[in-house]
Structure formats: C-alpha cells, structure tokens
Scaffold this active site. Structure first.
Site, mmCIF file in Angstrom:
data_model
loop_
_atom_site.group_PDB
_atom_site.id
_atom_site.type_symbol
_atom_site.label_atom_id
_atom_site.label_comp_id
_atom_site.label_asym_id
_atom_site.label_seq_id
_atom_site.Cartn_x
_atom_site.Cartn_y
_atom_site.Cartn_z
ATOM 1 N N ASN A 180 19.727 1.489 -64.587
ATOM 2 C CA ASN A 180 20.955 1.036 -65.232
ATOM 3 C C ASN A 180 20.958 1.511 -66.680
ATOM 4 O O ASN A 180 19.914 1.556 -67.353
ATOM 5 C CB ASN A 180 21.158 -0.481 -65.124
ATOM 6 N N CYS A 197 25.209 -4.903 -56.553
ATOM 7 C CA CYS A 197 26.525 -5.461 -56.890
ATOM 8 C C CYS A 197 27.593 -4.883 -55.964
ATOM 9 O O CYS A 197 27.361 -3.904 -55.236
ATOM 10 C CB CYS A 197 26.863 -5.193 -58.347
ATOM 11 N N GLU A 211 21.740 1.863 -58.966
ATOM 12 C CA GLU A 211 22.038 2.410 -57.630
ATOM 13 C C GLU A 211 23.062 3.536 -57.721
ATOM 14 O O GLU A 211 22.898 4.602 -57.119
ATOM 15 C CB GLU A 211 22.600 1.321 -56.714
ATOM 16 N N GLU A 266 23.122 0.723 -70.024
ATOM 17 C CA GLU A 266 24.132 -0.155 -70.626
ATOM 18 C C GLU A 266 24.752 0.496 -71.846
ATOM 19 O O GLU A 266 24.332 1.571 -72.285
ATOM 20 C CB GLU A 266 23.488 -1.505 -70.959
HETATM 21 N N1 THU Z 1 22.681 -3.986 -62.348
HETATM 22 C C1 THU Z 1 22.246 -2.906 -61.629
HETATM 23 O O1 THU Z 1 21.764 -1.913 -62.181
HETATM 24 N N2 THU Z 1 22.387 -2.969 -60.280
HETATM 25 C C2 THU Z 1 22.931 -4.013 -59.601
HETATM 26 O O2 THU Z 1 23.188 -3.915 -58.414
HETATM 27 C C3 THU Z 1 23.166 -5.273 -60.301
HETATM 28 C C4 THU Z 1 23.284 -5.167 -61.771
HETATM 29 C C5 THU Z 1 22.558 -3.935 -63.815
HETATM 30 C C6 THU Z 1 23.865 -3.834 -64.531
HETATM 31 C C7 THU Z 1 23.513 -4.439 -65.874
HETATM 32 O O3 THU Z 1 22.955 -3.412 -66.691
HETATM 33 C C8 THU Z 1 22.425 -5.444 -65.569
HETATM 34 O O4 THU Z 1 21.935 -5.114 -64.271
HETATM 35 C C9 THU Z 1 22.908 -6.893 -65.569
HETATM 36 O O5 THU Z 1 24.062 -7.039 -64.804
#
Ligand code: THU
Length: 136
Positions: A47, A89, A60, A49
């Site tokens: 991830n 998610c 993912e 941000e």
């Molecule tokens: N996040 C993911 O990378 N994958 C998911 O399926 C759920 C959430 C990340 C997004 C964000 O950077 C952090 O987790 C908190 O939501």
C-alpha cells in the site's frame, strides 16, 4: 489447476517480506501482497498512502497493476499480509474479480500465519464483470 504448495509458500513469504516496504505513515497499517500469475511468475505490491488520503492505493491492486503492466492477465493466487491478516477491501475484490473468480486469496498475519483461505468468488459473489457490458 491446483496451486503448487511451493508457490503458495513463496507468495506467503514474499507478502510478509514486501510489507516492510509499504508506505503507510498515516494509517500505520502496512500491507504487502504477492500475486502468482498463471505462468508461475510472482509480482509483489504494497500500500502506498498519500497526504491526500483518497489517493492511497492498496497492496493488492498495486500487485495486480504491476503484473498487468508486464503482460499478465491470468492469476492463480494472491497472498495479503498485514498485522492482523485483514481481508481485501471491496475495491481490491472488484479489481481481482476482473481477472477471474477462481483466484485464491490467502490472508496472512505479520508472522505469515494463514488466517483466511478463500477465493474471489466467495469474497465477491455476483460481481459485476466484463460480460455485464456485452448488453450495451
Ligand atoms: N489496505 C490495503 O493495502 N489493502 C486492503 O485490502 C485493505 C486496506 C491499506 C489501505 C491503507 O493504506 C491502509 O491499508 C488502511 O486502510
């Protein structure tokens, strides 16, 4: 075709390892993902941000987009590693679903313990897909 045990082990290990590279200064919830293609190659993602929170991309989707950029369209499995083995998610389920309901999903914790083993079909039943657009 069943996932080879060594491939399964490898993507789980890689998801845990790549998680260290996540850029998650706001949520402090690093996630790593490792995607096994149909041909047996592996693409990792984390991830990433952003100060504009909505620009964040999940691990993912990052892995899927990288694999697609390198010419892959068939995927066997994805391992997703986070502190508590969080589930993908909704947006990531939809993106995975574009490439097939049979993709296996393993959610693993920070130690690599598999908490949930499932499929895209089970996580996103009755998904909107490419075939829904043929009526247009
Ligand atoms: N996040 C993911 O990378 N994958 C998911 O399926 C759920 C959430 C990340 C997004 C964000 O950077 C952090 O987790 C908190 O939501």
């Amino acid at each position: 075709m069943a996932i080879q045990p060594q491939d399964r082990g490898q993507i789980i290990e890689r998801a845990v390892k790549i998680r260290e590279k996540a850029y998650a200064p706001y949520s402090k919830y690093p996630v790593g993902a490792s995607l096994l293609t149909g041909s047996g190659e592996i693409f990792d993602g984390v991830n990433v941000e952003n100060a504009v929170y909505g620009m964040t991309i999940c691990a993912e989707r990052n892995a899927v987009f990288q694999a697609v950029a390198y010419g892959h369209r068939k995927f066997q499995a994805i391992a997703v590693a986070s502190e508590n083995a969080g589930s993908p998610c909704g947006a990531c389920r939809q993106v995975l679903s574009e490439f097939g309901p049979d993709i296996e999903i393993y959610t693993v914790d920070s130690k690599g313990e598999v908490v949930l083993e499932t499929t895209v079909r089970d996580l996103l039943p009755d998904a909107f897909g490419p075939e829904d657009l043929t009526a247009v």
